[in-house]
Design an enzyme around this catalytic site. Structure first.
Site, PDB file in Angstrom:
ATOM      1  N   ALA A   1       8.614  -5.889  13.083  1.00 35.26           N
ATOM      2  CA  ALA A   1       9.655  -5.023  12.527  1.00 35.26           C
ATOM      3  C   ALA A   1      10.612  -5.911  11.742  1.00 35.26           C
ATOM      4  O   ALA A   1      10.866  -7.067  12.131  1.00 35.26           O
ATOM      5  CB  ALA A   1      10.402  -4.293  13.642  1.00 35.26           C
TER       6      ALA A   1
ATOM      7  N   PHE B   1      15.328   7.834  10.053  1.00 38.90           N
ATOM      8  CA  PHE B   1      14.648   6.535   9.902  1.00 38.90           C
ATOM      9  C   PHE B   1      14.365   6.269   8.430  1.00 38.90           C
ATOM     10  O   PHE B   1      14.172   7.176   7.630  1.00 38.90           O
ATOM     11  CB  PHE B   1      13.378   6.433  10.749  1.00 38.90           C
ATOM     12  CG  PHE B   1      12.296   7.452  10.455  1.00 38.90           C
ATOM     13  CD1 PHE B   1      11.525   7.382   9.300  1.00 38.90           C
ATOM     14  CD2 PHE B   1      12.032   8.476  11.361  1.00 38.90           C
ATOM     15  CE1 PHE B   1      10.520   8.305   9.045  1.00 38.90           C
ATOM     16  CE2 PHE B   1      11.029   9.415  11.121  1.00 38.90           C
ATOM     17  CZ  PHE B   1      10.275   9.335   9.956  1.00 38.90           C
TER      18      PHE B   1
ATOM     19  N   THR C   1      -1.371  -2.380   5.921  1.00 40.14           N
ATOM     20  CA  THR C   1      -1.645  -1.159   6.683  1.00 40.14           C
ATOM     21  C   THR C   1      -2.523  -0.251   5.834  1.00 40.14           C
ATOM     22  O   THR C   1      -2.164   0.087   4.701  1.00 40.14           O
ATOM     23  CB  THR C   1      -0.317  -0.444   7.015  1.00 40.14           C
ATOM     24  OG1 THR C   1       0.487  -1.350   7.774  1.00 40.14           O
ATOM     25  CG2 THR C   1      -0.551   0.828   7.804  1.00 40.14           C
TER      26      THR C   1
ATOM     27  N   THR D   1       0.867  -1.192   0.000  1.00 39.41           N
ATOM     28  CA  THR D   1       0.000   0.000   0.000  1.00 39.41           C
ATOM     29  C   THR D   1       0.903   1.241   0.000  1.00 39.41           C
ATOM     30  O   THR D   1       0.948   1.981   0.978  1.00 39.41           O
ATOM     31  CB  THR D   1      -0.902   0.004   1.252  1.00 39.41           C
ATOM     32  OG1 THR D   1      -0.072  -0.218   2.418  1.00 39.41           O
ATOM     33  CG2 THR D   1      -1.960  -1.058   1.199  1.00 39.41           C
TER      34      THR D   1
ATOM     35  N   CYS E   1       7.658   1.734   5.918  1.00 40.11           N
ATOM     36  CA  CYS E   1       6.423   2.019   6.662  1.00 40.11           C
ATOM     37  C   CYS E   1       6.328   3.411   7.271  1.00 40.11           C
ATOM     38  O   CYS E   1       5.312   4.088   7.084  1.00 40.11           O
ATOM     39  CB  CYS E   1       6.248   0.987   7.767  1.00 40.11           C
ATOM     40  SG  CYS E   1       6.047  -0.677   7.129  1.00 40.11           S
TER      41      CYS E   1
HETATM   42  N1  LIG Z   1       7.362  -4.501   5.734  1.00 42.48           N
HETATM   43  C1  LIG Z   1       6.978  -4.464   6.996  1.00 42.48           C
HETATM   44  O1  LIG Z   1       7.784  -4.599   7.916  1.00 42.48           O
HETATM   45  C2  LIG Z   1       5.537  -4.251   7.366  1.00 42.48           C
HETATM   46  C3  LIG Z   1       5.136  -4.455   8.691  1.00 42.48           C
HETATM   47  C4  LIG Z   1       3.798  -4.269   9.023  1.00 42.48           C
HETATM   48  C5  LIG Z   1       2.887  -3.926   8.047  1.00 42.48           C
HETATM   49  N2  LIG Z   1       3.281  -3.742   6.766  1.00 42.48           N
HETATM   50  C6  LIG Z   1       2.261  -3.458   5.749  1.00 42.48           C
HETATM   51  O2  LIG Z   1       1.955  -4.698   5.092  1.00 42.48           O
HETATM   52  C7  LIG Z   1       1.639  -4.471   3.707  1.00 42.48           C
HETATM   53  C8  LIG Z   1       2.563  -5.308   2.837  1.00 42.48           C
HETATM   54  O3  LIG Z   1       3.894  -4.887   3.057  1.00 42.48           O
HETATM   55  P1  LIG Z   1       5.140  -5.713   2.522  1.00 42.48           P
HETATM   56  O4  LIG Z   1       6.348  -5.068   3.077  1.00 42.48           O
HETATM   57  O5  LIG Z   1       4.918  -7.168   2.770  1.00 42.48           O
HETATM   58  O6  LIG Z   1       5.016  -5.434   0.948  1.00 42.48           O
HETATM   59  P2  LIG Z   1       5.775  -6.184  -0.237  1.00 42.48           P
HETATM   60  O7  LIG Z   1       5.864  -5.220  -1.350  1.00 42.48           O
HETATM   61  O8  LIG Z   1       7.010  -6.840   0.282  1.00 42.48           O
HETATM   62  O9  LIG Z   1       4.776  -7.373  -0.653  1.00 42.48           O
HETATM   63  C9  LIG Z   1       3.541  -7.177  -1.242  1.00 42.48           C
HETATM   64  C10 LIG Z   1       3.308  -8.283  -2.267  1.00 42.48           C
HETATM   65  O10 LIG Z   1       1.959  -8.190  -2.734  1.00 42.48           O
HETATM   66  C11 LIG Z   1       1.950  -8.614  -4.093  1.00 42.48           C
HETATM   67  N3  LIG Z   1       0.716  -8.153  -4.734  1.00 42.48           N
HETATM   68  C12 LIG Z   1       0.317  -6.889  -4.976  1.00 42.48           C
HETATM   69  N4  LIG Z   1      -0.903  -6.874  -5.539  1.00 42.48           N
HETATM   70  C13 LIG Z   1      -1.281  -8.160  -5.672  1.00 42.48           C
HETATM   71  C14 LIG Z   1      -2.447  -8.796  -6.178  1.00 42.48           C
HETATM   72  N5  LIG Z   1      -3.480  -8.084  -6.638  1.00 42.48           N
HETATM   73  N6  LIG Z   1      -2.511 -10.139  -6.166  1.00 42.48           N
HETATM   74  C15 LIG Z   1      -1.477 -10.863  -5.691  1.00 42.48           C
HETATM   75  N7  LIG Z   1      -0.349 -10.327  -5.185  1.00 42.48           N
HETATM   76  C16 LIG Z   1      -0.264  -8.986  -5.169  1.00 42.48           C
HETATM   77  C17 LIG Z   1       3.217  -8.006  -4.665  1.00 42.48           C
HETATM   78  O11 LIG Z   1       3.600  -8.673  -5.855  1.00 42.48           O
HETATM   79  C18 LIG Z   1       4.203  -8.183  -3.501  1.00 42.48           C
HETATM   80  O12 LIG Z   1       4.966  -9.367  -3.636  1.00 42.48           O
HETATM   81  C19 LIG Z   1       1.768  -2.959   3.505  1.00 42.48           C
HETATM   82  O13 LIG Z   1       0.503  -2.392   3.664  1.00 42.48           O
HETATM   83  C20 LIG Z   1       2.679  -2.531   4.635  1.00 42.48           C
HETATM   84  O14 LIG Z   1       2.465  -1.190   5.010  1.00 42.48           O
HETATM   85  C21 LIG Z   1       4.588  -3.917   6.395  1.00 42.48           C
HETATM   86  O1  LIG Z   2      15.848   4.078  18.044  1.00 38.80           O
HETATM   87  C1  LIG Z   2      15.694   3.925  16.823  1.00 38.80           C
HETATM   88  C2  LIG Z   2      14.842   2.944  16.265  1.00 38.80           C
HETATM   89  C3  LIG Z   2      14.730   2.855  14.892  1.00 38.80           C
HETATM   90  N1  LIG Z   2      15.433   3.691  14.084  1.00 38.80           N
HETATM   91  C4  LIG Z   2      15.290   3.582  12.613  1.00 38.80           C
HETATM   92  O2  LIG Z   2      13.908   3.598  12.307  1.00 38.80           O
HETATM   93  C5  LIG Z   2      13.662   2.816  11.134  1.00 38.80           C
HETATM   94  C6  LIG Z   2      12.557   1.804  11.382  1.00 38.80           C
HETATM   95  O3  LIG Z   2      13.025   0.832  12.287  1.00 38.80           O
HETATM   96  P1  LIG Z   2      12.074  -0.304  12.884  1.00 38.80           P
HETATM   97  O4  LIG Z   2      10.858   0.324  13.401  1.00 38.80           O
HETATM   98  O5  LIG Z   2      12.870  -1.090  13.830  1.00 38.80           O
HETATM   99  O6  LIG Z   2      11.793  -1.218  11.599  1.00 38.80           O
HETATM  100  P2  LIG Z   2      10.510  -1.422  10.653  1.00 38.80           P
HETATM  101  O7  LIG Z   2      10.655  -2.749  10.047  1.00 38.80           O
HETATM  102  O8  LIG Z   2      10.353  -0.235   9.777  1.00 38.80           O
HETATM  103  O9  LIG Z   2       9.272  -1.511  11.662  1.00 38.80           O
HETATM  104  C7  LIG Z   2       8.338  -0.454  11.867  1.00 38.80           C
HETATM  105  O10 LIG Z   2       7.377  -0.427  10.839  1.00 38.80           O
HETATM  106  C8  LIG Z   2       6.638  -1.661  10.711  1.00 38.80           C
HETATM  107  C9  LIG Z   2       5.760  -1.513   9.497  1.00 38.80           C
HETATM  108  O11 LIG Z   2       4.559  -0.894   9.737  1.00 38.80           O
HETATM  109  C10 LIG Z   2       5.875  -1.906  11.994  1.00 38.80           C
HETATM  110  O12 LIG Z   2       5.128  -3.117  11.872  1.00 38.80           O
HETATM  111  C11 LIG Z   2       6.850  -1.983  13.162  1.00 38.80           C
HETATM  112  O13 LIG Z   2       6.131  -2.159  14.387  1.00 38.80           O
HETATM  113  C12 LIG Z   2       7.667  -0.703  13.207  1.00 38.80           C
HETATM  114  O14 LIG Z   2       8.659  -0.789  14.234  1.00 38.80           O
HETATM  115  C13 LIG Z   2      15.012   2.180  10.764  1.00 38.80           C
HETATM  116  O15 LIG Z   2      15.634   2.937   9.753  1.00 38.80           O
HETATM  117  C14 LIG Z   2      15.808   2.275  12.052  1.00 38.80           C
HETATM  118  O16 LIG Z   2      17.197   2.322  11.834  1.00 38.80           O
HETATM  119  C15 LIG Z   2      16.271   4.656  14.629  1.00 38.80           C
HETATM  120  O17 LIG Z   2      16.902   5.425  13.898  1.00 38.80           O
HETATM  121  N2  LIG Z   2      16.376   4.747  15.986  1.00 38.80           N
END
Ligand SMILES: NC(=O)c1ccc[n+]([C@@H]2O[C@H](COP(=O)([O-])OP(=O)(O)OC[C@H]3O[C@@H](n4cnc5c(N)ncnc54)[C@H](O)[C@@H]3O)[C@@H](O)[C@H]2O)c1
Ligand SMILES: O=c1ccn([C@@H]2O[C@H](COP(=O)(O)OP(=O)(O)O[C@H]3O[C@H](CO)[C@@H](O)[C@H](O)[C@H]3O)[C@@H](O)[C@H]2O)c(=O)[nH]1
Length: 483
Positions: free
Chosen positions: A168, A276, A136, A96, A280
């Site tokens: 994370a 950061f 999200t 998203t 996300c």
């Molecule tokens: N990356 C994170 O740490 C994290 C953590 C919490 C929440 N989120 C949220 O979760 C969601 C996914 O994030 P992500 O990092 O896994 O994304 P990503 O880009 O790694 O993965 C998304 C996948 O969805 C697939 N896709 C898109 N449209 C599709 C469709 N119509 N049918 C089938 N497959 C389809 C894409 O090809 C891709 O492989 C986002 O909304 C993000 O904000 C991400």
């Molecule tokens: O004290 C800190 C903590 C983090 N960071 C930076 O902040 C960014 C995000 O870090 P982190 O939050 O640990 O990783 P994400 O995987 O982006 O996770 C965040 O984003 C995700 C996607 O929504 C959520 O699910 C998680 O709870 C949330 O922590 C990175 O560049 C870190 O280096 C700092 O600079 N200082």
């Protein structure tokens, strides 16, 4: 009838969230058939690769979980139609991103992939289904999904749950196995509650009941954006203080430690950095800001937007420091980058501060030599290319005003190394951009000898011992450490 217990689930989207989340569910619930589907054939092939080193995502502990469950009750496939038909519960875990066009460009979440999923489910479903929002999403998206699902009038009942993911990257598996909480928002009717029970039943296999929070669906959607806004705000707050520390002779790590001992503040997420990154924080805050403006709350929008502005300022401050220190120009100078990923223990580079810092140095004609233990050369060039094509107006720092550079020019100036010592050979300066543990173990005497003098280090993560580097003879700069 909407079931209150399920035995087959699928997840649309095999990315950083869909892959690890479903792998952990499959591990903890061996009775449950879990299918992860994606339109990206290469990604699915990588998830199915016999060699676990080739999984599309690097996460500590992930390959062990996949090895245990894959082929038993965990399946990766491109057959989205069959997965939707055969599953009682469907997770939507597609990307998203921030919109790059039209209304809300640079701010709002682009929900086109979510909408596509809802339409596909409505077209294919032949019995009642539970739809789980894992992506999200802006608050009230569940209403749009419901509207699409019910418009097809295919005789099936649907209930939408919100179940945002808080993992994370770099710690995804332990976050999933030991989640602080699992949040489930549901519709307030009998079928909504049955759907909620079915999802609670899955998580109950390993998450203690008191950590499973049940809320209204809108509260759940908004809690995810709010959690990320609060976390990012802490990083911007300590980064703001880091600038003041440098002017006053205070040390940001000492300040963070001192305030973090106050149990009301707490010690986590107070590490000052080069800014950061990740897919996300910025996206979700901008989404929140957009929502606030939409609901005519400009003061609230401005408040949260400042978190992103401060982050841009921090990245810009770092690149400017490098240019200023290197006698006001880096033209033709070799700058070694240690790290490209947005944090350690991941190969994800989305919105990494390194991209913006490289861009600003390239504008000043620096030669950049990059080493990252997990990020490929192809990814680094694709990040730089993406930035050239998508300079966004909301960035406060100079990069939005820069002219796009040609990839030919970038390829002449940027070099990616698989050996860190080669990246630092005859460098004018080293910039530490990701906090990989291995950087601390390098032979810094050897590196010093091999560099041009004066040998500068710019530690954007404060992971190297300043005292040790000073003693060797380096000219050191650390974020938030005044003289
Ligand atoms: N990356 C994170 O740490 C994290 C953590 C919490 C929440 N989120 C949220 O979760 C969601 C996914 O994030 P992500 O990092 O896994 O994304 P990503 O880009 O790694 O993965 C998304 C996948 O969805 C697939 N896709 C898109 N449209 C599709 C469709 N119509 N049918 C089938 N497959 C389809 C894409 O090809 C891709 O492989 C986002 O909304 C993000 O904000 C991400
Ligand atoms: O004290 C800190 C903590 C983090 N960071 C930076 O902040 C960014 C995000 O870090 P982190 O939050 O640990 O990783 P994400 O995987 O982006 O996770 C965040 O984003 C995700 C996607 O929504 C959520 O699910 C998680 O709870 C949330 O922590 C990175 O560049 C870190 O280096 C700092 O600079 N200082």
């Amino acid at each position: 009838m909407i079931p209150n217990k399920v035995n087959s689930i699928c997840c649309i989207g095999a990315g950083y969230v869909g892959g690890p989340t479903m792998a952990v569910i499959a591990k903890q619930c061996p009775h449950l058939k879990v299918t992860v589907v994606d339109v990206n054939k290469d990604r699915i092939a990588a998830w199915n690769d016999e060699c676990l080193d080739n999984l599309p995502i690097y996460e500590p502990g992930l390959s062990e979980v996949v090895a245990e469950a894959r082929g038993r009750n965990l399946f990766f496939s491109t057959d989205i139609v069959s997965a939707i038909k055969e599953s009682q519960m469907i997770f939507i875990s597609v990307n998203t991103p921030t919109k790059t066009y039209g209304v809300g460009k640079g701010m709002a979440a682009d929900l086109k992939f979510v909408e596509l999923c809802a339409r596909q489910i409505a077209e294919i479903a032949n019995e009642d289904k539970i739809i789980v929002e894992k992506s999200t999403l802006p608050v009230r998206t569940a209403q749009s999904i419901k509207q699409i699902l019910s418009a097809y009038q295919n005789g099936c009942q649907f209930r939408v749950l919100s179940n945002p993911e808080f993992l994370a990257e770099g710690t995804a598996i332990s976050d999933l196995l030991n989640a602080d909480r699992v949040l489930i928002g549901s519709e307030d009717d009998e079928l909504g509650k049955r759907a909620e029970e079915a999802l609670v039943d899955i998580y109950s296999h390993w998450i203690p009941k008191e950590r499973i929070i049940r809320t209204r669906i809108w509260s759940s959607e908004l809690s995810k954006l709010t959690a990320n806004a609060f976390l990012a705000q802490r990083v911007s707050s300590i980064n703001a203080i880091s600038a003041l520390c440098e002017q006053t002779g205070a040390d940001v790590d000492e300040v963070a430690h001192a305030i973090g001992m106050d149990s009301r503040i707490g010690s986590k997420f107070l590490k000052s950095s080069v800014g950061f990154g990740g897919s996300c924080f910025q996206k979700d805050i901008l989404n929140l800001v957009y929502l606030c403006r939409h609901f005519n709350l400009p003061e609230v929008a401005d408040y949260w937007e400042q978190v992103v502005h401060l982050n841009d300022y921090q990245k810009h401050r770092f690149s400017k420091k490098i240019i200023d220190t290197l006698f006001n120009t880096v033209s033709g100078k070799k700058i070694a980058f240690l790290g490209w990923a947005f944090k350690k223990n991941t190969n994800d580079t989305r919105e990494s501060a390194s991209i913006y810092i490289a861009d600003e140095l390239l504008q000043d004609q620096a030669e950049i030599h990059i080493y990252d233990p997990k990020v490929s050369e192809q990814q680094i060039f694709s990040d730089l290319e993406f930035l050239q094509n998508n300079r966004r107006e909301y960035h406060l720092n100079n990069t939005s005003q820069f002219e796009a550079m040609s990839m030919d020019k970038i390829r002449k100036l940027v070099h990616v190394h698989s050996d860190p010592y080669a990246a630092m050979h005859k460098a004018h300066a080293i910039a530490v951009l990701t906090e990989w543990d291995e950087f601390k173990t390098y032979d810094w005497q050897r590196i010093y000898k091999d560099m041009l003098k004066p040998a500068f280090t710019f530690d954007g993560r404060n992971i190297l011992s300043k005292r040790m580097l000073d003693e060797i003879g380096f000219e050191t700069y650390n974020i938030g450490k005044g003289d």
